[in-house]
Design a protein around this motif. Structure first.
Motif, PDB file in Angstrom:
ATOM      1  N   GLY A 159      33.495 -15.470 -30.548  1.00  0.00           N
ATOM      2  CA  GLY A 159      32.394 -14.621 -31.003  1.00  0.00           C
ATOM      3  C   GLY A 159      31.060 -15.053 -30.443  1.00  0.00           C
ATOM      4  N   GLY A 160      30.035 -14.282 -30.802  1.00  0.00           N
ATOM      5  CA  GLY A 160      28.696 -14.582 -30.345  1.00  0.00           C
ATOM      6  C   GLY A 160      28.344 -13.939 -29.024  1.00  0.00           C
ATOM      7  N   GLY A 161      29.322 -13.355 -28.356  1.00  0.00           N
ATOM      8  CA  GLY A 161      29.059 -12.664 -27.098  1.00  0.00           C
ATOM      9  C   GLY A 161      28.825 -13.579 -25.915  1.00  0.00           C
ATOM     10  N   PHE A 162      29.191 -14.859 -26.029  1.00  0.00           N
ATOM     11  CA  PHE A 162      28.993 -15.793 -24.925  1.00  0.00           C
ATOM     12  C   PHE A 162      30.280 -15.897 -24.091  1.00  0.00           C
ATOM     13  CE2 PHE A 162      26.128 -17.278 -28.311  1.00  0.00           C
ATOM     14  CZ  PHE A 162      24.918 -17.191 -27.632  1.00  0.00           C
ATOM     15  N   PRO A 163      30.218 -15.591 -22.803  1.00  0.00           N
ATOM     16  CA  PRO A 163      31.431 -15.603 -21.962  1.00  0.00           C
ATOM     17  C   PRO A 163      31.784 -17.009 -21.502  1.00  0.00           C
ATOM     18  CG  PRO A 163      29.550 -14.904 -20.653  1.00  0.00           C
ATOM     19  CD  PRO A 163      29.041 -15.106 -22.062  1.00  0.00           C
ATOM     20  N   LEU A 164      32.106 -17.884 -22.454  1.00  0.00           N
ATOM     21  CA  LEU A 164      32.385 -19.277 -22.114  1.00  0.00           C
ATOM     22  C   LEU A 164      33.595 -19.421 -21.201  1.00  0.00           C
ATOM     23  CD1 LEU A 164      31.790 -21.090 -25.518  1.00  0.00           C
ATOM     24  CD2 LEU A 164      30.462 -21.332 -23.430  1.00  0.00           C
ATOM     25  N   GLN A 165      34.592 -18.596 -21.422  1.00  0.00           N
ATOM     26  CA  GLN A 165      35.816 -18.722 -20.630  1.00  0.00           C
ATOM     27  C   GLN A 165      35.512 -18.576 -19.149  1.00  0.00           C
ATOM     28  OE1 GLN A 165      38.437 -19.283 -22.591  1.00  0.00           O
ATOM     29  NE2 GLN A 165      40.264 -19.021 -21.365  1.00  0.00           N
ATOM     30  N   HIS A 199      49.020 -22.775 -36.455  1.00  0.00           N
ATOM     31  CA  HIS A 199      48.581 -21.424 -36.730  1.00  0.00           C
ATOM     32  C   HIS A 199      47.121 -21.305 -36.359  1.00  0.00           C
ATOM     33  CE1 HIS A 199      47.475 -23.800 -40.246  1.00  0.00           C
ATOM     34  NE2 HIS A 199      46.483 -22.948 -40.419  1.00  0.00           N
ATOM     35  N   LYS A 200      46.602 -20.105 -36.309  1.00  0.00           N
ATOM     36  CA  LYS A 200      45.189 -19.914 -36.036  1.00  0.00           C
ATOM     37  C   LYS A 200      44.442 -20.028 -37.346  1.00  0.00           C
ATOM     38  CE  LYS A 200      41.775 -17.170 -33.723  1.00  0.00           C
ATOM     39  NZ  LYS A 200      41.485 -16.783 -32.364  1.00  0.00           N
ATOM     40  N   GLY A 201      43.551 -21.034 -37.418  1.00  0.00           N
ATOM     41  CA  GLY A 201      42.823 -21.267 -38.650  1.00  0.00           C
ATOM     42  C   GLY A 201      41.801 -20.179 -38.892  1.00  0.00           C
ATOM     43  N   ALA A 202      41.386 -20.052 -40.156  1.00  0.00           N
ATOM     44  CA  ALA A 202      40.422 -19.021 -40.526  1.00  0.00           C
ATOM     45  C   ALA A 202      39.076 -19.260 -39.870  1.00  0.00           C
ATOM     46  CB  ALA A 202      40.270 -18.995 -42.050  1.00  0.00           C
ATOM     47  N   GLU A 203      38.822 -20.499 -39.415  1.00  0.00           N
ATOM     48  CA  GLU A 203      37.549 -20.824 -38.826  1.00  0.00           C
ATOM     49  C   GLU A 203      37.416 -20.348 -37.389  1.00  0.00           C
ATOM     50  OE1 GLU A 203      40.112 -24.577 -38.349  1.00  0.00           O
ATOM     51  OE2 GLU A 203      39.947 -22.792 -39.611  1.00  0.00           O
ATOM     52  N   GLY A 204      38.486 -19.824 -36.790  1.00  0.00           N
ATOM     53  CA  GLY A 204      38.388 -19.247 -35.453  1.00  0.00           C
ATOM     54  C   GLY A 204      39.011 -20.084 -34.365  1.00  0.00           C
ATOM     55  N   LEU A 205      39.099 -21.392 -34.541  1.00  0.00           N
ATOM     56  CA  LEU A 205      39.785 -22.228 -33.564  1.00  0.00           C
ATOM     57  C   LEU A 205      41.240 -22.398 -33.983  1.00  0.00           C
ATOM     58  CD1 LEU A 205      37.163 -25.064 -32.965  1.00  0.00           C
ATOM     59  CD2 LEU A 205      37.894 -23.325 -31.310  1.00  0.00           C
ATOM     60  N   PRO A 206      42.145 -22.510 -33.025  1.00  0.00           N
ATOM     61  CA  PRO A 206      43.552 -22.725 -33.397  1.00  0.00           C
ATOM     62  C   PRO A 206      43.730 -24.070 -34.063  1.00  0.00           C
ATOM     63  CG  PRO A 206      43.248 -22.999 -31.035  1.00  0.00           C
ATOM     64  CD  PRO A 206      41.957 -22.469 -31.569  1.00  0.00           C
ATOM     65  N   ASP A 210      38.575 -32.553 -35.753  1.00  0.00           N
ATOM     66  CA  ASP A 210      39.912 -33.133 -35.716  1.00  0.00           C
ATOM     67  C   ASP A 210      40.751 -32.564 -34.577  1.00  0.00           C
ATOM     68  OD1 ASP A 210      40.268 -30.588 -36.658  1.00  0.00           O
ATOM     69  OD2 ASP A 210      41.376 -31.151 -38.460  1.00  0.00           O
ATOM     70  N   ARG A 211      40.107 -31.891 -33.629  1.00  0.00           N
ATOM     71  CA  ARG A 211      40.795 -31.358 -32.459  1.00  0.00           C
ATOM     72  C   ARG A 211      40.173 -31.921 -31.182  1.00  0.00           C
ATOM     73  NH1 ARG A 211      39.230 -27.257 -35.757  1.00  0.00           N
ATOM     74  NH2 ARG A 211      40.772 -25.818 -36.612  1.00  0.00           N
ATOM     75  N   VAL A 212      40.909 -31.808 -30.118  1.00  0.00           N
ATOM     76  CA  VAL A 212      40.343 -31.995 -28.782  1.00  0.00           C
ATOM     77  C   VAL A 212      40.594 -30.702 -28.031  1.00  0.00           C
ATOM     78  CG1 VAL A 212      40.383 -33.332 -26.658  1.00  0.00           C
ATOM     79  CG2 VAL A 212      40.814 -34.453 -28.830  1.00  0.00           C
ATOM     80  N   LEU A 213      39.536 -30.167 -27.445  1.00  0.00           N
ATOM     81  CA  LEU A 213      39.649 -28.940 -26.668  1.00  0.00           C
ATOM     82  C   LEU A 213      39.669 -29.260 -25.183  1.00  0.00           C
ATOM     83  CD1 LEU A 213      37.034 -26.647 -28.469  1.00  0.00           C
ATOM     84  CD2 LEU A 213      39.408 -27.142 -29.129  1.00  0.00           C
ATOM     85  N   LEU A 214      40.447 -28.506 -24.437  1.00  0.00           N
ATOM     86  CA  LEU A 214      40.402 -28.518 -22.975  1.00  0.00           C
ATOM     87  C   LEU A 214      39.822 -27.178 -22.563  1.00  0.00           C
ATOM     88  CD1 LEU A 214      43.748 -30.159 -21.781  1.00  0.00           C
ATOM     89  CD2 LEU A 214      41.445 -30.976 -21.385  1.00  0.00           C
ATOM     90  N   VAL A 215      38.706 -27.207 -21.847  1.00  0.00           N
ATOM     91  CA  VAL A 215      38.018 -25.969 -21.488  1.00  0.00           C
ATOM     92  C   VAL A 215      37.580 -26.021 -20.033  1.00  0.00           C
ATOM     93  CG1 VAL A 215      37.192 -25.620 -23.858  1.00  0.00           C
ATOM     94  CG2 VAL A 215      35.761 -26.845 -22.223  1.00  0.00           C
ATOM     95  N   THR A 248      30.537 -25.300 -32.906  1.00  0.00           N
ATOM     96  CA  THR A 248      30.863 -26.084 -34.094  1.00  0.00           C
ATOM     97  C   THR A 248      32.371 -26.233 -34.238  1.00  0.00           C
ATOM     98  OG1 THR A 248      31.079 -24.238 -35.643  1.00  0.00           O
ATOM     99  CG2 THR A 248      28.839 -25.073 -35.209  1.00  0.00           C
ATOM    100  N   SER A 249      32.770 -27.160 -35.109  1.00  0.00           N
ATOM    101  CA  SER A 249      34.196 -27.361 -35.358  1.00  0.00           C
ATOM    102  C   SER A 249      34.818 -26.181 -36.084  1.00  0.00           C
ATOM    103  CB  SER A 249      34.409 -28.649 -36.168  1.00  0.00           C
ATOM    104  OG  SER A 249      33.690 -28.594 -37.388  1.00  0.00           O
ATOM    105  N   GLN A 250      33.975 -25.263 -36.596  1.00  0.00           N
ATOM    106  CA  GLN A 250      34.478 -24.022 -37.199  1.00  0.00           C
ATOM    107  C   GLN A 250      34.614 -22.910 -36.166  1.00  0.00           C
ATOM    108  OE1 GLN A 250      31.833 -25.807 -38.789  1.00  0.00           O
ATOM    109  NE2 GLN A 250      33.497 -26.799 -39.904  1.00  0.00           N
ATOM    110  N   GLY A 251      34.275 -23.203 -34.912  1.00  0.00           N
ATOM    111  CA  GLY A 251      34.424 -22.200 -33.859  1.00  0.00           C
ATOM    112  C   GLY A 251      33.231 -21.283 -33.708  1.00  0.00           C
ATOM    113  N   GLU A 252      32.066 -21.655 -34.250  1.00  0.00           N
ATOM    114  CA  GLU A 252      30.866 -20.825 -34.129  1.00  0.00           C
ATOM    115  C   GLU A 252      30.074 -21.243 -32.891  1.00  0.00           C
ATOM    116  OE1 GLU A 252      29.101 -21.921 -37.765  1.00  0.00           O
ATOM    117  OE2 GLU A 252      30.290 -20.541 -38.995  1.00  0.00           O
TER     118      GLU A 252
END
Length: 347
Positions: free
Chosen positions: A55-61, A32-39, A320-325, A99-103
């Motif tokens: 969030g934060g307005g940064f176009p990381l994608q 599920h999508k966690g409350a912290e913003g990352l899945p 506790d995640r690994v991201l692919l970006v 951050t690990s909370q998605g900030e």
């Protein structure tokens, strides 16, 4: 996709560029999508998500890309990650903190200058950046400062720090240690082709891919006590008897013990996220062909070992995640992916 990546890796090695990297999987309907913003992907699944949606307005994608060698990622202390990307044609580079909370926040801005060739976190919470022929220390407070070194580098690529505080750097076909201003060579020169990606694990062992010899079983292992040797791994690809050791490595990222790697088959028909620890290599996620990518959508979870997503270019361990970006192949950015981090053996 893998063919263009392999060509890109060769050109990056010629430049001295290095990236550390990885990710894993999710399953249809799982997590599920966690409350912290990352899945929050369930075990055995890969979760697709919109990196810009943090969030934060940064176009990381859009900004985090394997082209034109202006982007790098690094895992830091306390579960934070860092992304460096070139922001202008004059070579300006910005470093963002995730951050690990998605900030997402701005960590530091580097003015115009040479190409950034590497990014890694130091034990004191600062970052080491290879820019042109200089190693820089970036704190997020004030201007970057040159790291003292009694050796003249030509294109240093920092790949990680050892527990004793020494920084491991690739340059001119050799692996170097930099500590308290003293520089020493850890290996002999690798030859004219130089070195490709590299990473350092929590015990201080460095792993380096020789340029032009990017099979997994060609990875060079550089332990803290010396005795450099070729990696020896066991394991097979899902659904067959093909050995994992025959995969061609794209990026590496250090783990507590060993490393993660993004890799693909030599013919470019399949790509994988693998976890190497000791002599074992485990496949954590297997990705579909680019033609199937349109069916991989942000907000959905897919089986880790059979999903339609295109594997992004960079791997980033985050808590506790690994991201692919990172978009790849010059195409429009696809979803970022998240997978549950593999536990350490014996945990």
């Amino acid at each position: 996709m893998a063919r263009s990546r392999k060509g890109r890796a060769g050109r990056a090695a010629a430049l001295g560029a290095v990236v550390a990297g990885l990710v894993l999987g999710g399953c249809s309907g799982g997590g599920h999508k966690g409350a912290e913003g990352l899945p929050d992907p369930a075990a055995g699944t890969v979760a697709a998500f919109d990196l810009d949606g943090l969030g934060g307005g940064f176009p990381l994608q859009r900004d985090v890309s394997d082209l034109p060698y202006g982007s790098h990622v690094a895992a830091g202390r306390g579960g934070a990650g860092y992304v460096a990307h070139r922001t202008a044609s004059d070579g300006s580079t910005e470093i963002l903190r995730l951050t690990s909370q998605g900030e997402v926040s701005r960590f530091a801005s580097l003015g115009p200058g040479p190409t950034v060739f590497g990014l890694t976190a130091l034990p004191d919470g600062s970052l080491a950046v290879g820019r042109g022929a200089t190693l820089l220390r970036v704190t997020g407070k004030g201007a970057p400062a040159a790291l003292p070194a009694d050796h003249r580098f030509t294109g240093p690529v920092p790949i990680g720090a050892r527990p004793d505080g020494s920084l491991v750097v690739l340059d001119a076909g050799q692996v170097w240690s930099v500590r308290d201003g003293h520089t020493s060579a850890l290996t002999d020169a690798a030859g004219a082709d130089g070195l490709g990606p590299g990473a350092v694990d929590g015990a201080g062992t460095a792993y380096v891919v020789p340029a032009g010899k990017n099979r997994l079983d060609a990875v060079r292992v550089v332990p803290p006590a010396g005795g450099t040797h070729a990696l020896r791994v066991t394991g097979h690809l899902p659904g067959g008897s093909a050995p994992v050791s025959g995969l061609e490595v794209y990026t590496l990222a250090g783990a507590a013990d060993g490393f993660y790697a993004t890799a693909g088959t030599p013919d470019g028909t399949a790509t994988y996220l693998i976890r190497v620890h000791g002599t074992a290599a485990d496949v954590l996620a297997a990705f579909g062909a680019p033609a199937e990518a349109a069916t991989c959508a942000a907000g959905h979870h897919y089986p880790a070992l059979g999903n339609p997503c295109v594997m992004p270019y960079f791997a980033l361990p985050l808590g506790d995640r690994v991201l692919l970006v990172g978009q790849s192949d010059g195409r429009a950015a696809g979803p970022a992916l998240a997978v549950r981090a593999a536990p350490s053996p014996g945990a």
